[in-house]
Motif scaffolding. Structure first.
Motif, PDB file in Angstrom:
ATOM      1  N   SER A  42      44.236  47.244  39.978  1.00  0.00           N
ATOM      2  CA  SER A  42      42.815  47.410  40.283  1.00  0.00           C
ATOM      3  C   SER A  42      42.661  48.240  41.556  1.00  0.00           C
ATOM      4  O   SER A  42      43.332  47.992  42.548  1.00  0.00           O
ATOM      5  CB  SER A  42      42.159  46.040  40.464  1.00  0.00           C
ATOM      6  N   SER A 101      40.543  49.475  33.429  1.00  0.00           N
ATOM      7  CA  SER A 101      40.216  48.088  33.119  1.00  0.00           C
ATOM      8  C   SER A 101      41.519  47.308  33.022  1.00  0.00           C
ATOM      9  O   SER A 101      42.603  47.883  32.883  1.00  0.00           O
ATOM     10  CB  SER A 101      39.451  48.000  31.802  1.00  0.00           C
ATOM     11  N   SER A 102      41.401  45.980  33.058  1.00  0.00           N
ATOM     12  CA  SER A 102      42.578  45.143  32.849  1.00  0.00           C
ATOM     13  C   SER A 102      43.129  45.444  31.455  1.00  0.00           C
ATOM     14  O   SER A 102      42.388  45.456  30.475  1.00  0.00           O
ATOM     15  CB  SER A 102      42.174  43.674  32.955  1.00  0.00           C
TER      16      SER A 102
END
Length: 132
Positions: A42, A101-102
Motif C-alpha cells: 500500500s 488494490s489489495s
C-alpha cells in the motif's frame, strides 16, 4: 502506434468461469517478454520510467491500479481493473503505476527483452528526450 490506447480483449463467458484470449494479432507488436507485478505494498509506486524503443501492454489480472502517463506536456491517469481490457503504452511515454488494490496483479507484455539502455529513469532526462 504513437498513442496510448485501451484495448478490449475477447471474453468468453461460461458458468464455470470466464476466459479471455490474447494473441499476437491483437497487439501492434509481437511480445518478447512477459512479467507481472504483485504484492505491491500500500502506498508503493512502480514504473517511474520511459522506454526509448520498447512498447508495453498492461492488464490488471486481479484487483486494480492506476497508470499515470506523462507525454512530456500533460499527465493522464488510466485505472485498470478488468482482466479483459489492457492499456497499450507505446515507447516515449513516462509511466508510473500507483494505487494498487489489495491483491492487485499487473501483467505486462513487452515488445522486447530487458535492455537497461532502453530505459529513461530520470524525469528531467525524459523531458529533454521529448524535446529532442
Amino acid at each position: 502506434m504513437n498513442r496510448i490506447e485501451r484495448i478490449k480483449l475477447s471474453k468468453i463467458q461460461d458458468c464455470r468461469g470466464n476466459l479471455s484470449v490474447l494473441e499476437n494479432d491483437i497487439l501492434p507488436f509481437a511480445f518478447k517478454r512477459v512479467y507481472y507485478l504483485y504484492d505491491v505494498p500500500s502506498g508503493a509506486s512502480r514504473g517511474g520510467h520511459a522506454h526509448i524503443e520498447q512498447s508495453e501492454f498492461l492488464i490488471a489480472l486481479s484487483g486494480s491500479f492506476d497508470v499515470l502517463i506523462n507525454t512530456g506536456f500533460e499527465t493522464q491517469i488510466y485505472t485498470l481493473n478488468k482482466p479483459d481490457e489492457g492499456l497499450l503504452i507505446p515507447n516515449g511515454y513516462w509511466r508510473e503505476l500507483d494505487n494498487f488494490s489489495s491483491g492487485g496483479i499487473c501483467l505486462v507484455l513487452a515488445s522486447d527483452v530487458f535492455e537497461e539502455s532502453d530505459y529513461i529513469r530520470n524525469f528531467d532526462e525524459f523531458l529533454a528526450f521529448k524535446k529532442s
